[in-house]
Design a protein around this motif. Structure first.
Motif, short mmCIF file in Angstrom:
data_model
loop_
_atom_site.label_atom_id
_atom_site.label_comp_id
_atom_site.label_asym_id
_atom_site.label_seq_id
_atom_site.Cartn_x
_atom_site.Cartn_y
_atom_site.Cartn_z
N SER A 77 0.84 -1.20 0.00
CA SER A 77 0.00 0.00 0.00
C SER A 77 0.87 1.24 0.00
CB SER A 77 -0.94 0.01 1.20
OG SER A 77 -0.21 0.05 2.40
N VAL A 78 0.32 2.34 -0.54
CA VAL A 78 1.02 3.62 -0.59
C VAL A 78 0.11 4.67 0.01
CG1 VAL A 78 2.03 5.38 -2.08
CG2 VAL A 78 2.28 2.97 -2.67
N THR A 79 0.65 5.41 0.99
CA THR A 79 -0.07 6.51 1.60
C THR A 79 0.89 7.69 1.69
OG1 THR A 79 -1.26 4.92 2.97
CG2 THR A 79 -1.40 7.22 3.62
N ASP A 80 0.48 8.82 1.13
CA ASP A 80 1.34 10.01 1.07
C ASP A 80 2.67 9.62 0.44
OD1 ASP A 80 -0.62 11.65 2.17
OD2 ASP A 80 0.02 11.19 4.22
N ASN A 81 3.77 9.72 1.17
CA ASN A 81 5.06 9.32 0.60
C ASN A 81 5.62 8.09 1.32
OD1 ASN A 81 5.69 10.59 3.03
ND2 ASN A 81 7.60 11.41 2.26
N GLN A 82 4.74 7.22 1.79
CA GLN A 82 5.16 6.02 2.50
C GLN A 82 4.63 4.77 1.81
OE1 GLN A 82 5.32 6.07 6.77
NE2 GLN A 82 4.22 4.14 6.85
N LEU A 83 5.54 3.85 1.56
CA LEU A 83 5.20 2.56 0.97
C LEU A 83 5.23 1.53 2.09
CD1 LEU A 83 4.87 0.75 -1.63
CD2 LEU A 83 7.35 0.52 -1.57
N THR A 84 4.15 0.76 2.24
CA THR A 84 4.09 -0.27 3.27
C THR A 84 4.02 -1.63 2.62
OG1 THR A 84 2.94 1.25 4.76
CG2 THR A 84 2.86 -1.09 5.31
N LEU A 85 4.93 -2.49 3.00
CA LEU A 85 5.02 -3.84 2.48
C LEU A 85 4.78 -4.79 3.65
CD1 LEU A 85 5.84 -5.98 0.38
CD2 LEU A 85 8.21 -5.51 0.96
N ALA A 86 3.75 -5.60 3.54
CA ALA A 86 3.42 -6.56 4.60
C ALA A 86 3.13 -7.90 3.96
CB ALA A 86 2.22 -6.08 5.40
N GLY A 87 3.26 -8.93 4.73
CA GLY A 87 2.98 -10.25 4.19
C GLY A 87 3.30 -11.34 5.18
N GLU A 88 3.36 -12.53 4.63
CA GLU A 88 3.66 -13.69 5.46
C GLU A 88 4.65 -14.57 4.72
OE1 GLU A 88 1.48 -17.27 7.95
OE2 GLU A 88 0.34 -16.15 6.46
N ARG A 89 5.67 -14.96 5.44
CA ARG A 89 6.68 -15.87 4.90
C ARG A 89 6.38 -17.25 5.46
NH1 ARG A 89 13.01 -14.47 5.06
NH2 ARG A 89 13.79 -16.51 5.54
N LYS A 90 6.09 -18.18 4.57
CA LYS A 90 5.75 -19.54 4.99
C LYS A 90 6.90 -20.47 4.64
CE LYS A 90 0.90 -18.65 4.05
NZ LYS A 90 -0.23 -18.95 3.20
N ILE A 91 7.28 -21.28 5.59
CA ILE A 91 8.32 -22.29 5.38
C ILE A 91 7.71 -23.63 5.71
CG2 ILE A 91 10.58 -23.12 6.11
CD1 ILE A 91 11.30 -20.21 6.74
N THR A 92 7.88 -24.58 4.82
CA THR A 92 7.29 -25.90 5.06
C THR A 92 7.86 -26.49 6.33
OG1 THR A 92 8.97 -26.93 3.66
CG2 THR A 92 6.90 -26.36 2.61
N GLU A 93 6.98 -26.98 7.15
CA GLU A 93 7.38 -27.56 8.44
C GLU A 93 7.96 -28.96 8.23
OE1 GLU A 93 7.43 -26.18 11.51
OE2 GLU A 93 6.89 -24.32 10.50
N GLN A 94 8.95 -29.25 9.01
CA GLN A 94 9.55 -30.58 9.01
C GLN A 94 8.76 -31.46 9.98
OE1 GLN A 94 12.13 -31.24 6.95
NE2 GLN A 94 12.11 -29.13 6.27
N ALA A 95 9.07 -32.72 10.01
CA ALA A 95 8.43 -33.62 10.97
C ALA A 95 8.74 -33.15 12.39
CB ALA A 95 8.95 -35.05 10.75
N THR A 96 7.91 -33.54 13.32
CA THR A 96 8.06 -33.06 14.71
C THR A 96 9.31 -33.60 15.39
OG1 THR A 96 6.66 -34.87 15.47
CG2 THR A 96 5.60 -32.73 15.05
N ASP A 97 9.86 -34.71 14.93
CA ASP A 97 11.02 -35.29 15.58
C ASP A 97 12.34 -34.82 14.96
OD1 ASP A 97 10.60 -36.62 13.23
OD2 ASP A 97 11.10 -38.60 14.01
N VAL A 98 12.30 -33.76 14.15
CA VAL A 98 13.50 -33.23 13.50
C VAL A 98 14.30 -32.39 14.49
CG1 VAL A 98 14.28 -31.62 11.73
CG2 VAL A 98 12.49 -33.23 11.21
N ARG A 99 15.61 -32.55 14.45
CA ARG A 99 16.50 -31.74 15.29
C ARG A 99 17.28 -30.80 14.38
NH1 ARG A 99 20.93 -34.90 18.15
NH2 ARG A 99 22.31 -33.88 16.71
N TYR A 100 17.16 -29.50 14.62
CA TYR A 100 17.85 -28.50 13.79
C TYR A 100 19.29 -28.35 14.26
CZ TYR A 100 13.50 -26.91 11.68
OH TYR A 100 12.33 -26.84 10.98
N HIS A 101 20.20 -28.23 13.30
CA HIS A 101 21.59 -27.90 13.60
C HIS A 101 21.81 -26.40 13.44
CE1 HIS A 101 23.01 -32.00 14.02
NE2 HIS A 101 22.16 -32.29 13.06
#
Length: 152
Positions: A77-101
């Motif tokens: 969206s644009v209001t006056d001289n301001q641009l607003t960028l919003a959204g959602e970043r989705k990352i596919t979920e791994q199995a529940t028993d996954v351990r992240y390094h």
């Protein structure tokens, strides 16, 4: 002399009115030096998305890095001289028993308000998402465009 050796100079007891400020400055310098010595790969909480802004005589151009984000998940969206960028970043979920390094990519909602340097024509804004880069073209308002003046 014994008094001076034990307690310092009697005139130093009260100190300079700026001595406390000097002490705070030295502490901040030490803190900043410690920050500069962090390893280059040190992960920090950055602003998402990373953007570049440039302009020519007709428009402002905003480029935002949005890897893995679909256009349906963005709101611009644009209001006056301001641009607003919003959204959602989705990352596919791994199995529940996954351990992240290592986990540096986060999912979730984001919003970024970008102040543009001058007045804009909100009706002519165009946006394109390609290869994970959002490019927004924001035309300048007629009164903000430079005018060539003929010299007689």
């Amino acid at each position: 002399m014994i008094y001076k050796a034990l307690f310092g100079s009697p005139t130093r007891r009260f100190g300079s009115p700026f001595s406390e400020l000097d002490n705070m400055r030295r502490q901040m310098d030490r803190l900043m030096e410690a920050y500069r010595k962090q390893p280059a790969g040190h992960a920090s909480a950055g602003v998402f998305p990373s953007i570049n802004i440039n302009e020519d005589k007709d428009a402002y151009y905003v480029s935002a890095e949005l890897p893995g984000v679909k256009s349906a998940d963005l709101d611009l969206s644009v209001t006056d001289n301001q641009l607003t960028l919003a959204g959602e970043r989705k990352i596919t979920e791994q199995a529940t028993d996954v351990r992240y390094h290592r986990r540096e990519r986060e999912a979730g909602h984001f919003s970024r308000a970008i102040a543009l340097p001058g007045d804009v024509n909100a009706e002519g804004v165009k946006a394109k998402l390609a290869d994970g880069v959002l490019t927004v073209t924001v035309p300048k308002a007629e009164k903000a465009k430079p005018r060539q003046i003929n010299i007689q």
